[in-house]
Design a protein around this motif. Structure first.
Motif, short mmCIF file in Angstrom:
data_model
loop_
_atom_site.label_atom_id
_atom_site.label_comp_id
_atom_site.label_asym_id
_atom_site.label_seq_id
_atom_site.Cartn_x
_atom_site.Cartn_y
_atom_site.Cartn_z
N TYR A 194 -15.88 34.28 19.61
CA TYR A 194 -15.89 33.15 19.91
C TYR A 194 -14.71 32.40 20.41
O TYR A 194 -14.63 31.67 21.52
N MET A 195 -13.57 33.01 20.15
CA MET A 195 -12.17 32.60 20.80
C MET A 195 -12.27 33.18 22.35
O MET A 195 -11.80 32.44 22.83
N LYS A 196 -12.63 34.30 22.28
CA LYS A 196 -12.64 34.95 23.74
C LYS A 196 -13.44 34.30 24.66
O LYS A 196 -13.31 33.84 25.75
N ASN A 197 -14.88 33.95 24.27
CA ASN A 197 -15.92 33.26 25.11
C ASN A 197 -15.42 31.65 25.06
O ASN A 197 -16.17 30.81 25.89
N SER A 198 -14.48 30.99 24.75
CA SER A 198 -14.33 29.60 24.57
C SER A 198 -13.40 29.01 25.96
O SER A 198 -13.35 28.00 26.12
N GLY A 199 -13.30 30.03 26.90
CA GLY A 199 -12.42 29.59 28.07
C GLY A 199 -10.96 29.20 27.84
O GLY A 199 -10.58 28.39 28.58
N GLY A 200 -10.53 29.64 26.79
CA GLY A 200 -9.19 29.49 26.62
C GLY A 200 -8.94 28.19 25.63
O GLY A 200 -7.90 27.76 25.32
N LYS A 201 -9.96 27.77 25.37
CA LYS A 201 -9.98 26.05 24.55
C LYS A 201 -9.68 26.62 23.11
O LYS A 201 -8.73 25.81 22.43
N VAL A 202 -10.18 27.63 22.56
CA VAL A 202 -9.82 28.16 21.08
C VAL A 202 -8.70 29.45 21.16
O VAL A 202 -9.06 30.40 21.72
N THR A 203 -7.65 28.98 20.85
CA THR A 203 -6.53 30.11 20.53
C THR A 203 -6.00 30.05 19.16
O THR A 203 -6.46 29.24 18.20
N PHE A 204 -5.02 31.09 18.89
CA PHE A 204 -4.53 31.11 17.49
C PHE A 204 -4.13 29.46 17.13
O PHE A 204 -3.72 29.16 16.03
N GLU A 205 -3.14 29.09 18.13
CA GLU A 205 -2.40 27.72 18.21
C GLU A 205 -3.52 26.53 17.98
O GLU A 205 -3.11 25.73 17.10
N THR A 206 -4.67 26.62 18.33
CA THR A 206 -5.43 25.43 18.20
C THR A 206 -6.77 25.64 17.25
O THR A 206 -7.68 24.76 17.26
N ALA A 207 -6.56 26.91 16.64
CA ALA A 207 -7.83 27.32 15.72
C ALA A 207 -8.17 26.27 14.52
O ALA A 207 -9.23 26.33 13.95
N SER A 208 -7.01 25.41 14.38
CA SER A 208 -7.38 24.51 13.28
C SER A 208 -7.97 23.30 13.66
O SER A 208 -8.53 22.43 12.76
N LYS A 209 -8.34 23.12 15.02
CA LYS A 209 -9.19 22.19 15.53
C LYS A 209 -10.51 22.31 15.61
O LYS A 209 -11.31 21.42 16.00
N PHE A 210 -10.92 23.62 15.27
CA PHE A 210 -12.33 23.94 15.43
C PHE A 210 -12.93 24.53 14.00
O PHE A 210 -12.30 24.98 13.10
N LEU A 211 -14.38 24.23 13.90
CA LEU A 211 -14.77 24.43 12.58
C LEU A 211 -16.02 25.74 12.49
O LEU A 211 -16.24 25.82 13.69
N LEU A 212 -15.85 26.21 11.44
CA LEU A 212 -16.50 27.22 11.44
C LEU A 212 -18.16 27.08 11.65
O LEU A 212 -18.82 28.08 12.11
#
Length: 144
Positions: A58-76
């Motif tokens: 999911y992180m890899k395919n997010s186009g850079g939107k989801v990173t370890f730093e921004t992971a708290s902004k995305f829901l399971l």
């Protein structure tokens, strides 16, 4: 033999809900050193199982939107689950349990309306079988 013999009850199982963030899910998995955890709905129903691979893809395919730093902004709930970890009913026969345990590290166990009641770990089944086989193996080795 009954599935309940092997059951690790839900109170002792590390699980998440769909409203966990990716960061919360990753931290929970890391803390307990698990590569997969069950997802439980608000009504207690087993929803599925999330794996490390699901989160990483999911992180890899997010186009850079989801990173370890921004992971708290995305829901399971937004993460597609790649593996279909199937549950068994508590009254399933042992053959059904073993057939799933062959391909899953753990088997979620549900009641007749789909509520999560725990898991059976593959390692528990193997340990039980080892205890049954070990005396027989020792006897065979002594007879040689």
């Amino acid at each position: 033999m009954n599935i309940a013999f092997f059951l690790l009850p839900k109170n002792d199982v590390v699980a998440v809900t769909m409203d966990y963030t990716l960061r919360q899910t990753l931290e929970r998995m890391e803390y307990h050193r698990y590569t997969a955890v069950p997802i439980i709905g608000k009504d207690g129903v087993y929803v599925g199982t999330v794996t490390e691979g699901d989160l990483l893809w999911y992180m890899k395919n997010s186009g850079g939107k989801v990173t370890f730093e921004t992971a708290s902004k995305f829901l399971l709930k937004d993460v597609p689950l790649k593996m279909d970890i199937k549950p068994v009913l508590i009254d399933e026969n042992m053959e059904g349990l073993i057939s799933l345990a062959k391909v899953q590290n753990f088997v979620p166990v549900v009641d007749d309306i789909g509520r999560f009641i725990g898991i059976v770990r593959r390692s528990q089944i193997i340990e039980y079988c080892e205890k049954l086989v070990t005396p027989e193996l020792q006897a065979n080795n002594e007879n040689r």
